[in-house]
Design a protein around this motif. Sequence first.
Motif, PDB file in Angstrom:
ATOM      1  N   ALA A 272      34.711  13.085 -48.281  1.00  0.00           N
ATOM      2  CA  ALA A 272      33.862  14.219 -47.901  1.00  0.00           C
ATOM      3  C   ALA A 272      33.629  14.248 -46.393  1.00  0.00           C
ATOM      4  CB  ALA A 272      32.529  14.137 -48.648  1.00  0.00           C
ATOM      5  N   LEU A 273      33.375  13.105 -45.798  1.00  0.00           N
ATOM      6  CA  LEU A 273      33.150  13.074 -44.348  1.00  0.00           C
ATOM      7  C   LEU A 273      34.427  13.434 -43.606  1.00  0.00           C
ATOM      8  CD1 LEU A 273      30.853  12.363 -42.289  1.00  0.00           C
ATOM      9  CD2 LEU A 273      32.077  10.207 -41.955  1.00  0.00           C
ATOM     10  N   TRP A 274      35.566  12.943 -44.071  1.00  0.00           N
ATOM     11  CA  TRP A 274      36.854  13.273 -43.456  1.00  0.00           C
ATOM     12  C   TRP A 274      37.055  14.791 -43.459  1.00  0.00           C
ATOM     13  CZ3 TRP A 274      40.962   9.960 -41.737  1.00  0.00           C
ATOM     14  CH2 TRP A 274      42.151  10.621 -41.449  1.00  0.00           C
ATOM     15  N   ARG A 275      36.806  15.410 -44.611  1.00  0.00           N
ATOM     16  CA  ARG A 275      37.006  16.861 -44.708  1.00  0.00           C
ATOM     17  C   ARG A 275      36.067  17.608 -43.770  1.00  0.00           C
ATOM     18  NH1 ARG A 275      37.755  15.608 -50.561  1.00  0.00           N
ATOM     19  NH2 ARG A 275      39.975  15.981 -51.019  1.00  0.00           N
ATOM     20  N   ARG A 276      34.823  17.120 -43.631  1.00  0.00           N
ATOM     21  CA  ARG A 276      33.880  17.766 -42.705  1.00  0.00           C
ATOM     22  C   ARG A 276      34.383  17.664 -41.267  1.00  0.00           C
ATOM     23  NH1 ARG A 276      28.289  18.094 -44.590  1.00  0.00           N
ATOM     24  NH2 ARG A 276      27.676  18.487 -42.422  1.00  0.00           N
ATOM     25  N   MET A 277      34.887  16.499 -40.882  1.00  0.00           N
ATOM     26  CA  MET A 277      35.387  16.329 -39.512  1.00  0.00           C
ATOM     27  C   MET A 277      36.654  17.147 -39.295  1.00  0.00           C
ATOM     28  SD  MET A 277      34.596  12.313 -38.570  1.00  0.00           S
ATOM     29  CE  MET A 277      35.750  11.601 -39.751  1.00  0.00           C
ATOM     30  N   ARG A 278      37.493  17.201 -40.318  1.00  0.00           N
ATOM     31  CA  ARG A 278      38.722  17.993 -40.204  1.00  0.00           C
ATOM     32  C   ARG A 278      38.398  19.478 -40.102  1.00  0.00           C
ATOM     33  NH1 ARG A 278      42.683  17.163 -45.105  1.00  0.00           N
ATOM     34  NH2 ARG A 278      41.095  18.487 -46.102  1.00  0.00           N
TER      35      ARG A 278
ATOM     36  N   ALA B 279      29.872   9.600 -32.882  1.00  0.00           N
ATOM     37  CA  ALA B 279      30.813  10.707 -32.694  1.00  0.00           C
ATOM     38  C   ALA B 279      31.240  11.282 -34.044  1.00  0.00           C
ATOM     39  CB  ALA B 279      32.030  10.231 -31.905  1.00  0.00           C
ATOM     40  N   PHE B 280      31.526  10.423 -35.024  1.00  0.00           N
ATOM     41  CA  PHE B 280      31.874  10.906 -36.371  1.00  0.00           C
ATOM     42  C   PHE B 280      30.737  11.765 -36.934  1.00  0.00           C
ATOM     43  CE2 PHE B 280      34.551   6.834 -37.406  1.00  0.00           C
ATOM     44  CZ  PHE B 280      35.540   7.266 -36.539  1.00  0.00           C
ATOM     45  N   LEU B 281      29.513  11.262 -36.804  1.00  0.00           N
ATOM     46  CA  LEU B 281      28.369  11.972 -37.377  1.00  0.00           C
ATOM     47  C   LEU B 281      28.141  13.313 -36.680  1.00  0.00           C
ATOM     48  CD1 LEU B 281      25.982   8.925 -37.797  1.00  0.00           C
ATOM     49  CD2 LEU B 281      26.986  10.271 -39.654  1.00  0.00           C
TER      50      LEU B 281
END
Length: 519
Positions: free
Chosen positions: A106-112, A276-278
């Motif tokens: 889910a976090l990957w998709r948000r960053m993408r 940075a990810f957040l």
Amino acid sequence: MTQRYTITTPIYYVNGSPHVGHAYTSIAADVMARWNRLDGHDVFFLTGTDEHGQKVEQAAIAAGLPPQLFVDQVSADFRAMADALDISYDDFIRTTEPRHLEACAALWRRMRASGQIYLGAYEGWYALRDESFYGEDELTLQPDGSRTAPSGALVELVREPSYFFRLSAWQDRLLAYYDANPDFIGPTARRNEVISFVRQGLRDLSISRTSFTWGVPVPDDPAHVMYVWCDALVNYITALGYPDTGPGNARWPYWPADLHLVGKEIVRFHAVFWPAFLMAAGLELPRRVYSHGWWTIDGEKMSKSVGNVVEPRALVAEFGVDPVRYFLLREVPFGSDGDFSRRALIGRLNIELANDLGNLAQRTLSLVARNLDGRLPEPVLQKRGTLQDADAALLEQAAALPGLMREQIRRQALHEALEEVWRVVRASNGYIDRQAPWALKRTDPPRMAAVLRVLVDTLRTLATVLQPFMPSSMAAMLDQLGVPAGARRLADLSTGLPAGSLLPQPVGIFPRHVEPADG
């Protein structure tokens, strides 16, 4: 509304067994979790294990086990260490759990979706031991032609397809955040190192690998697994139910974390990559990242090859859990490096615990048992004319402890908090020696009772504020002082113990340690 407090340890990497460094982090976090509970806060305390990556895969092969079975065994070992050390965690997260794979995806998709991830190819110097890439300018060329990272780990040049996170785009925003939030990174030396690193310029970060398979699959491209930090850091929000951030998730209000407690070797990942990810995912940042130092053993770096790795459960078996907890947080300023030695541990146990604190309690409670039939005398403040300057000075010094320690623990100055306590312990020993209640039994029994009441009330405060550091020992002391189990929070200190209460027979809490004679 009750104030929430969220604290985390790093999740421990399962390519080896637990050692005293892991114990140190867990105990320190536990002290802060317990203190905040004692102070009336609603606490969430997270620890766990980091179970993916090339090093784990190789360790499993070396052990002749499938990776999942290998990590199951080692993770259970870390949980057993936490339990042996009386760590009061609310959740033990494992990165191989389905809930964590879901959160990472889910976090990957948000960053993408925010345009922060792209596919490319990576060529760079990689340290397997650190599971980190390094720039050429960070390396040291060795006489044999090999190159090493700043940590001393060997690096090798690798090239493979990789997804990248646009870390370079976040340099200015990170520096602005550090400037606006000066307490975000501690201690000061680590903060300065992180700011210097970011100011030198950030390169986009490789966040996937194709050269091994033991990791979290990248969404929609299973040929890639997530780079270990893009997986591991997410644990902090996995445990709080991410990606469910709605009102139906009772755990999500515990985010953002008040404190990520880490070792100094991983502060860069927590203070640069993680925020940075957040930011890229539109999530709040943790309030503080604090890194502690490393332990050496009798002046030497811990090493399996040297054979000086200290197993914490062996220490607990020999010395008891609370003396070990106390020693690790008392011996060195928290945040600095420290040296572990048996002699120092035994010295702290025998001098400070058995003699200074334990003997103070034993002398006081034995006098109450012998001279007052074991019944608690009236508080001196309720007996007109009985409060002397020496009484008031000691009681005031003890009463100031919760406020002083609250501020010190808020700053992670755990060693200062313990020294504050020991000032009162030393003052109490001076008081009992000068007042000599054993002699007052013959010359002035009412004064003897007043002195013993001052000592009991002071011991109650000492035992109350020391509960986070030595839970079972201080529970035993509070039992002997007649403090009800439901009246042991900081706020309860404002209510005096009722006069006339019958106290249990005193029993020593900290036995002295005597090393066996040679031969």
